[in-house]
Design a protein around this motif. Sequence first.
Motif, short mmCIF file in Angstrom:
data_model
loop_
_atom_site.label_atom_id
_atom_site.label_comp_id
_atom_site.label_asym_id
_atom_site.label_seq_id
_atom_site.Cartn_x
_atom_site.Cartn_y
_atom_site.Cartn_z
N GLY A 1 0.79 -1.07 -0.41
CA GLY A 1 0.00 -0.46 -0.05
C GLY A 1 0.58 1.01 0.46
O GLY A 1 -0.17 2.25 0.02
N TYR A 2 2.58 1.45 0.01
CA TYR A 2 3.46 2.04 0.67
C TYR A 2 4.21 1.71 -0.16
O TYR A 2 4.60 0.70 0.60
CB TYR A 2 2.71 2.68 1.27
N LEU A 3 5.75 2.12 0.12
CA LEU A 3 7.02 2.05 0.37
C LEU A 3 7.62 2.56 1.31
O LEU A 3 8.35 3.45 1.07
CB LEU A 3 7.09 2.51 -1.16
N PRO A 4 7.77 2.32 2.30
CA PRO A 4 8.60 2.70 3.62
C PRO A 4 9.88 2.46 3.21
O PRO A 4 10.04 1.26 1.98
CB PRO A 4 7.74 2.11 4.74
N LYS A 5 10.83 2.82 4.11
CA LYS A 5 11.88 2.40 3.80
C LYS A 5 12.75 1.12 4.03
O LYS A 5 13.52 0.19 3.05
CB LYS A 5 13.23 3.01 4.89
N GLU A 6 11.96 0.16 5.25
CA GLU A 6 11.78 -1.32 4.71
C GLU A 6 11.54 -1.72 3.44
O GLU A 6 12.30 -3.16 3.11
CB GLU A 6 10.61 -2.08 6.27
N VAL A 7 11.00 -1.57 2.75
CA VAL A 7 10.71 -2.07 1.64
C VAL A 7 11.42 -2.27 0.93
O VAL A 7 11.42 -2.56 0.20
CB VAL A 7 8.79 -1.88 1.84
N GLN A 8 11.73 -0.58 0.71
CA GLN A 8 12.95 0.20 0.03
C GLN A 8 13.97 -1.12 -0.09
O GLN A 8 14.80 -0.98 -0.76
CB GLN A 8 12.78 1.24 -0.21
N ILE A 9 14.96 -0.97 0.72
CA ILE A 9 15.61 -1.84 1.56
C ILE A 9 16.03 -3.36 0.63
O ILE A 9 16.39 -4.05 0.21
CB ILE A 9 16.08 -2.29 3.12
N ILE A 10 14.35 -4.09 1.18
CA ILE A 10 14.65 -5.26 0.12
C ILE A 10 13.77 -5.19 -1.11
O ILE A 10 15.11 -6.49 -1.99
CB ILE A 10 12.85 -5.92 0.86
N VAL A 11 13.52 -3.98 -1.96
CA VAL A 11 13.55 -4.42 -3.44
C VAL A 11 14.89 -3.97 -3.41
O VAL A 11 15.36 -4.93 -4.42
CB VAL A 11 13.08 -3.41 -3.58
N ALA A 12 15.89 -3.62 -3.29
CA ALA A 12 17.22 -3.19 -3.16
C ALA A 12 18.18 -4.27 -3.25
O ALA A 12 19.18 -4.68 -4.15
CB ALA A 12 17.84 -2.11 -2.82
N GLU A 13 17.96 -4.87 -2.39
CA GLU A 13 18.72 -6.31 -2.01
C GLU A 13 18.41 -6.87 -2.88
O GLU A 13 19.10 -7.43 -3.07
CB GLU A 13 18.44 -6.65 -0.33
N GLU A 14 17.13 -7.36 -3.23
CA GLU A 14 17.30 -8.61 -3.82
C GLU A 14 17.42 -8.19 -5.87
O GLU A 14 17.79 -9.64 -6.28
CB GLU A 14 15.71 -8.42 -3.67
N LEU A 15 17.19 -6.82 -5.90
CA LEU A 15 17.20 -6.50 -7.09
C LEU A 15 19.15 -6.43 -7.10
O LEU A 15 19.50 -5.91 -8.64
CB LEU A 15 16.59 -5.21 -7.84
N GLY A 16 19.85 -5.97 -6.42
CA GLY A 16 21.00 -5.69 -6.85
C GLY A 16 21.21 -4.17 -7.14
O GLY A 16 22.26 -4.20 -7.65
N VAL A 17 20.60 -3.57 -6.40
CA VAL A 17 20.86 -2.05 -6.95
C VAL A 17 21.08 -1.32 -5.76
O VAL A 17 20.33 -1.91 -4.56
CB VAL A 17 19.25 -1.38 -8.01
N SER A 18 21.38 -0.17 -5.81
CA SER A 18 21.95 0.53 -4.24
C SER A 18 19.99 1.18 -4.15
O SER A 18 19.16 1.60 -4.41
CB SER A 18 22.27 2.33 -4.37
N LEU A 19 20.15 1.78 -2.77
CA LEU A 19 18.94 1.84 -1.82
C LEU A 19 18.70 3.48 -2.12
O LEU A 19 17.70 3.96 -2.59
CB LEU A 19 18.58 1.71 0.07
N GLU A 20 19.79 4.04 -2.69
CA GLU A 20 19.73 5.64 -3.34
C GLU A 20 18.88 5.39 -4.20
O GLU A 20 18.55 6.52 -4.66
CB GLU A 20 21.20 6.26 -3.63
N LYS A 21 19.15 4.56 -5.15
CA LYS A 21 18.47 4.89 -6.98
C LYS A 21 17.32 3.92 -6.40
O LYS A 21 16.24 5.08 -6.85
CB LYS A 21 19.11 3.41 -8.08
N VAL A 22 16.80 3.36 -5.83
CA VAL A 22 15.14 2.92 -5.11
C VAL A 22 14.91 4.01 -4.70
O VAL A 22 13.23 4.50 -5.23
CB VAL A 22 15.05 2.24 -4.53
#
Length: 163
Positions: free
Chosen positions: A45-66
């Motif tokens: 329903g939204y993208l808090p930091k916790e979810v952004q971290i999961i996306v960054a880690e799983e896709l192998g991109v930086s949290l800054e890019k996300v």
Amino acid sequence: MAKTSGVPFSGTKEQEAKLRARLAELKSVQGGLMPALQEAQEIYGYLPKEVQIIVAEELGVSLEKVYGIVSFYSQFTIVPKGKYRVSVCMGTACYVKGAGELLEECEKILGIKAGEITPDAKYSIDATRCIGCCGLAPVMCVNDDVYGRITAKDVKGILEKYN
């Protein structure tokens, strides 16, 4: 990071498993970050930091890019929305007919500002762009219910329907 909601993150193990499974499918897709974020927002329903971290880690991109993508595109939000999403149209027709006063009244009654959520997560308020109901100006919506040709005096009664 930008403004937070004050509402603690409460994602479930089921949501995380669903997200990680979907991210595994998108990992090898060129340009998969946008669909991954759309999927994540659909799940949570939204993208808090916790979810952004999961996306960054799983896709192998930086949290800054996300975060750069999340904060750039208006389709994404880092603040959760309430059970009742109050939206006040601030398009030209609504604005000139008093939408500013509607928004101020909503903020006063709910004790939050536009873009925020009540501590109980019951209400959130957003000032939106034109929603295409110019003939009903000014317009306020609560979820999918549209209220047109209203004044600040009507706001309290409308919100009370959702208590």
